[in-house]
Design a protein around this motif. Sequence first.
Motif, PDB file in Angstrom:
ATOM      1  N   PRO A  70     -34.624  28.039 -14.412  1.00  0.00           N
ATOM      2  CA  PRO A  70     -36.084  28.197 -14.447  1.00  0.00           C
ATOM      3  C   PRO A  70     -36.755  27.692 -15.717  1.00  0.00           C
ATOM      4  CG  PRO A  70     -35.092  30.169 -13.522  1.00  0.00           C
ATOM      5  CD  PRO A  70     -33.958  29.306 -14.008  1.00  0.00           C
ATOM      6  N   ARG A  71     -36.040  27.637 -16.832  1.00  0.00           N
ATOM      7  CA  ARG A  71     -36.685  27.198 -18.079  1.00  0.00           C
ATOM      8  C   ARG A  71     -36.942  25.695 -18.115  1.00  0.00           C
ATOM      9  NH1 ARG A  71     -31.549  27.597 -22.316  1.00  0.00           N
ATOM     10  NH2 ARG A  71     -29.979  27.324 -20.702  1.00  0.00           N
ATOM     11  N   TYR A  72     -36.420  24.946 -17.128  1.00  0.00           N
ATOM     12  CA  TYR A  72     -36.512  23.485 -17.177  1.00  0.00           C
ATOM     13  C   TYR A  72     -37.570  22.896 -16.241  1.00  0.00           C
ATOM     14  CZ  TYR A  72     -32.161  23.669 -19.823  1.00  0.00           C
ATOM     15  OH  TYR A  72     -31.205  23.926 -20.784  1.00  0.00           O
ATOM     16  N   GLY A  73     -38.465  23.711 -15.717  1.00  0.00           N
ATOM     17  CA  GLY A  73     -39.435  23.197 -14.753  1.00  0.00           C
ATOM     18  C   GLY A  73     -40.290  22.070 -15.297  1.00  0.00           C
ATOM     19  N   ILE A  74     -40.868  22.249 -16.480  1.00  0.00           N
ATOM     20  CA  ILE A  74     -41.739  21.220 -17.047  1.00  0.00           C
ATOM     21  C   ILE A  74     -40.919  20.012 -17.499  1.00  0.00           C
ATOM     22  CG2 ILE A  74     -43.353  20.692 -18.918  1.00  0.00           C
ATOM     23  CD1 ILE A  74     -44.527  22.383 -16.637  1.00  0.00           C
ATOM     24  N   LYS A  75     -39.718  20.249 -17.993  1.00  0.00           N
ATOM     25  CA  LYS A  75     -38.846  19.126 -18.384  1.00  0.00           C
ATOM     26  C   LYS A  75     -38.534  18.256 -17.175  1.00  0.00           C
ATOM     27  CE  LYS A  75     -34.421  17.988 -20.577  1.00  0.00           C
ATOM     28  NZ  LYS A  75     -33.218  18.516 -21.263  1.00  0.00           N
ATOM     29  N   ILE A  76     -38.226  18.876 -16.046  1.00  0.00           N
ATOM     30  CA  ILE A  76     -37.933  18.112 -14.830  1.00  0.00           C
ATOM     31  C   ILE A  76     -39.187  17.396 -14.333  1.00  0.00           C
ATOM     32  CG2 ILE A  76     -37.386  18.418 -12.378  1.00  0.00           C
ATOM     33  CD1 ILE A  76     -35.261  20.455 -13.265  1.00  0.00           C
ATOM     34  N   ALA A  77     -40.337  18.069 -14.431  1.00  0.00           N
ATOM     35  CA  ALA A  77     -41.594  17.413 -14.040  1.00  0.00           C
ATOM     36  C   ALA A  77     -41.847  16.170 -14.881  1.00  0.00           C
ATOM     37  CB  ALA A  77     -42.749  18.398 -14.184  1.00  0.00           C
ATOM     38  N   ARG A  78     -41.578  16.274 -16.187  1.00  0.00           N
ATOM     39  CA  ARG A  78     -41.783  15.118 -17.070  1.00  0.00           C
ATOM     40  C   ARG A  78     -40.807  13.994 -16.731  1.00  0.00           C
ATOM     41  NH1 ARG A  78     -41.464  17.685 -21.389  1.00  0.00           N
ATOM     42  NH2 ARG A  78     -43.699  18.104 -21.586  1.00  0.00           N
ATOM     43  N   LEU A  79     -39.554  14.365 -16.437  1.00  0.00           N
ATOM     44  CA  LEU A  79     -38.571  13.355 -16.056  1.00  0.00           C
ATOM     45  C   LEU A  79     -38.961  12.645 -14.760  1.00  0.00           C
ATOM     46  CD1 LEU A  79     -35.183  15.098 -16.915  1.00  0.00           C
ATOM     47  CD2 LEU A  79     -35.973  12.893 -17.802  1.00  0.00           C
ATOM     48  N   ALA A  80     -39.629  13.351 -13.875  1.00  0.00           N
ATOM     49  CA  ALA A  80     -40.066  12.717 -12.623  1.00  0.00           C
ATOM     50  C   ALA A  80     -40.963  11.525 -12.907  1.00  0.00           C
ATOM     51  CB  ALA A  80     -40.791  13.739 -11.754  1.00  0.00           C
ATOM     52  N   THR A  81     -41.859  11.674 -13.885  1.00  0.00           N
ATOM     53  CA  THR A  81     -42.741  10.562 -14.249  1.00  0.00           C
ATOM     54  C   THR A  81     -42.013   9.537 -15.107  1.00  0.00           C
ATOM     55  OG1 THR A  81     -44.753  11.880 -14.045  1.00  0.00           O
ATOM     56  CG2 THR A  81     -44.857   9.974 -15.509  1.00  0.00           C
ATOM     57  N   GLU A  82     -41.168   9.991 -16.013  1.00  0.00           N
ATOM     58  CA  GLU A  82     -40.448   9.055 -16.896  1.00  0.00           C
ATOM     59  C   GLU A  82     -39.481   8.170 -16.123  1.00  0.00           C
ATOM     60  OE1 GLU A  82     -40.408  11.691 -21.035  1.00  0.00           O
ATOM     61  OE2 GLU A  82     -38.695  11.786 -19.663  1.00  0.00           O
ATOM     62  N   THR A  83     -39.017   8.632 -14.952  1.00  0.00           N
ATOM     63  CA  THR A  83     -38.126   7.824 -14.124  1.00  0.00           C
ATOM     64  C   THR A  83     -38.868   7.107 -12.996  1.00  0.00           C
ATOM     65  OG1 THR A  83     -37.672   9.730 -12.692  1.00  0.00           O
ATOM     66  CG2 THR A  83     -36.166   9.363 -14.553  1.00  0.00           C
ATOM     67  N   ALA A  84     -40.162   7.400 -12.843  1.00  0.00           N
ATOM     68  CA  ALA A  84     -41.009   6.856 -11.771  1.00  0.00           C
ATOM     69  C   ALA A  84     -40.636   7.416 -10.401  1.00  0.00           C
ATOM     70  CB  ALA A  84     -40.996   5.336 -11.742  1.00  0.00           C
ATOM     71  N   MET A  85     -39.905   8.516 -10.369  1.00  0.00           N
ATOM     72  CA  MET A  85     -39.776   9.242  -9.106  1.00  0.00           C
ATOM     73  C   MET A  85     -41.144   9.798  -8.699  1.00  0.00           C
ATOM     74  SD  MET A  85     -36.614   9.329  -7.860  1.00  0.00           S
ATOM     75  CE  MET A  85     -36.539  10.782  -6.819  1.00  0.00           C
ATOM     76  N   LYS A 117     -41.119   2.557 -21.068  1.00  0.00           N
ATOM     77  CA  LYS A 117     -39.709   2.267 -20.804  1.00  0.00           C
ATOM     78  C   LYS A 117     -39.170   3.337 -19.863  1.00  0.00           C
ATOM     79  CE  LYS A 117     -35.299   1.144 -22.984  1.00  0.00           C
ATOM     80  NZ  LYS A 117     -34.546   1.002 -24.263  1.00  0.00           N
ATOM     81  N   ARG A 118     -38.936   2.944 -18.631  1.00  0.00           N
ATOM     82  CA  ARG A 118     -38.484   3.910 -17.638  1.00  0.00           C
ATOM     83  C   ARG A 118     -37.035   4.336 -17.870  1.00  0.00           C
ATOM     84  NH1 ARG A 118     -38.040   2.073 -12.163  1.00  0.00           N
ATOM     85  NH2 ARG A 118     -38.565  -0.059 -12.761  1.00  0.00           N
ATOM     86  N   LYS A 119     -36.757   5.596 -17.528  1.00  0.00           N
ATOM     87  CA  LYS A 119     -35.386   6.092 -17.526  1.00  0.00           C
ATOM     88  C   LYS A 119     -34.787   5.929 -16.138  1.00  0.00           C
ATOM     89  CE  LYS A 119     -36.206   9.587 -21.099  1.00  0.00           C
ATOM     90  NZ  LYS A 119     -36.197  11.040 -21.430  1.00  0.00           N
ATOM     91  N   HIS A 120     -33.477   5.871 -16.079  1.00  0.00           N
ATOM     92  CA  HIS A 120     -32.789   5.775 -14.798  1.00  0.00           C
ATOM     93  C   HIS A 120     -32.997   7.077 -14.017  1.00  0.00           C
ATOM     94  CE1 HIS A 120     -29.558   5.202 -11.859  1.00  0.00           C
ATOM     95  NE2 HIS A 120     -29.523   3.924 -12.230  1.00  0.00           N
ATOM     96  N   VAL A 121     -33.087   6.981 -12.700  1.00  0.00           N
ATOM     97  CA  VAL A 121     -33.369   8.150 -11.878  1.00  0.00           C
ATOM     98  C   VAL A 121     -32.287   9.223 -11.984  1.00  0.00           C
ATOM     99  CG1 VAL A 121     -34.801   6.899 -10.211  1.00  0.00           C
ATOM    100  CG2 VAL A 121     -32.327   7.110  -9.811  1.00  0.00           C
ATOM    101  N   ARG A 122     -31.083   8.853 -12.409  1.00  0.00           N
ATOM    102  CA  ARG A 122     -30.024   9.866 -12.501  1.00  0.00           C
ATOM    103  C   ARG A 122     -30.380  10.974 -13.488  1.00  0.00           C
ATOM    104  NH1 ARG A 122     -27.702   5.384 -14.729  1.00  0.00           N
ATOM    105  NH2 ARG A 122     -27.349   5.389 -16.968  1.00  0.00           N
ATOM    106  N   HIS A 123     -31.199  10.676 -14.500  1.00  0.00           N
ATOM    107  CA  HIS A 123     -31.598  11.708 -15.464  1.00  0.00           C
ATOM    108  C   HIS A 123     -32.395  12.807 -14.769  1.00  0.00           C
ATOM    109  CE1 HIS A 123     -30.259   9.424 -18.949  1.00  0.00           C
ATOM    110  NE2 HIS A 123     -30.846   8.358 -18.440  1.00  0.00           N
ATOM    111  N   TYR A 124     -33.165  12.443 -13.785  1.00  0.00           N
ATOM    112  CA  TYR A 124     -33.951  13.391 -12.999  1.00  0.00           C
ATOM    113  C   TYR A 124     -33.089  14.077 -11.947  1.00  0.00           C
ATOM    114  CZ  TYR A 124     -37.560  14.819  -9.561  1.00  0.00           C
ATOM    115  OH  TYR A 124     -38.340  15.508  -8.667  1.00  0.00           O
ATOM    116  N   LEU A 125     -32.307  13.291 -11.216  1.00  0.00           N
ATOM    117  CA  LEU A 125     -31.549  13.816 -10.090  1.00  0.00           C
ATOM    118  C   LEU A 125     -30.443  14.774 -10.522  1.00  0.00           C
ATOM    119  CD1 LEU A 125     -31.187  10.476  -8.073  1.00  0.00           C
ATOM    120  CD2 LEU A 125     -32.839  12.311  -7.669  1.00  0.00           C
ATOM    121  N   ARG A 126     -29.748  14.466 -11.612  1.00  0.00           N
ATOM    122  CA  ARG A 126     -28.587  15.248 -12.025  1.00  0.00           C
ATOM    123  C   ARG A 126     -28.957  16.634 -12.556  1.00  0.00           C
ATOM    124  NH1 ARG A 126     -24.603  13.384  -9.097  1.00  0.00           N
ATOM    125  NH2 ARG A 126     -23.711  11.384  -9.752  1.00  0.00           N
TER     126      ARG A 126
END
Length: 320
Positions: A236-251, A270-279
């Motif tokens: 639960p503590r990672y909700g905003i981090k995951i939300a940010r990764l969604a945009t940083e990876t263009a998911m 500079k986009r990150k690979h989607v695996r950072h979000y998915l994993r």
Amino acid sequence: MSSVARKRPFRLLTQIPKKELFAPGHGLCAGCTAGTIVRHLLKVAGENTILVNATGCVEVSTTPYPYTSWRIPWLHVAFENAAAAASGVEAAIKAMQRKGVIDPDKRINIVVLAGDGGTYDIGFQALSGMLERGHKVMYVLYDNEAYMNTGIQRSGSTPLYAWTTTTPAGRVWKGERRPKKPITEIVAAHRIPYVATANPAYPLDMLNKFKRGLEVEGPSFIHVLQPCPTGWRFDPRYGIKIARLATETAMWINYEIDHGHFDVTVPVKKRKHVRHYLRMQGRFRHLTDKEIEEIQEYVNREVERINKMVGREVIGPLEE
């Protein structure tokens, strides 16, 4: 570009109104970002707001009888008819203002709040009708990408290869077989004045989109990503981090279509690979490297398509 001037946007977090119209003590899950979205929405909309809430996570978690977390007029309706109910509220207020029952100069915001189940699927017919009729209603979709309130079943919003209880991950079925339905673009095809996507990890962008949606004459639609710790399977503590990764990876891409003009509002250099979000999410734990690369290729195509629309008039509004 617009027949309604854009008022001065929020530029600093210190400009956000302090008054809390969403009370604490609700029953949303620990780490649920829906509470963050609603809290900020009400700060922008203010006290002169009537909110129509479709059945869903937010409704059941904020109104356990006899309590409520809403400090504004609030109307609960079924999964399928929030947009229809809001249309009636808006029409009734206009009628009372014409008759002098309500001050005709008083600005009353009508807002719909609904999840992906009540928007993509069950409530789409009512939503389309509301947009077609041109009611001055702002529709806010909080998108947690499944029917979380009833047991994590897939919806039209569930992304490719995501696990849900109705898209299991096994030897044959590898999660959801189809990409998300492009609901924001479907809404934009109704040629309404304002359509946008937003993300609670970028609060000023989200707040300004709520503000703009309330300013325009006619319907507006704000589609907000809502990470769900229960259904997405993350700490639960990672909700905003995951939300940010969604945009940083263009998911998830934050953009707006204001009177037909398309713009990306949170560019990523500079986009990150989607695996950072998915994993980071248990709902994608079953994915192989091959399937992750398929998602990356899909995202690459989407980014290329979106970039071609930036700065262009993509869908002109109907005559006003």
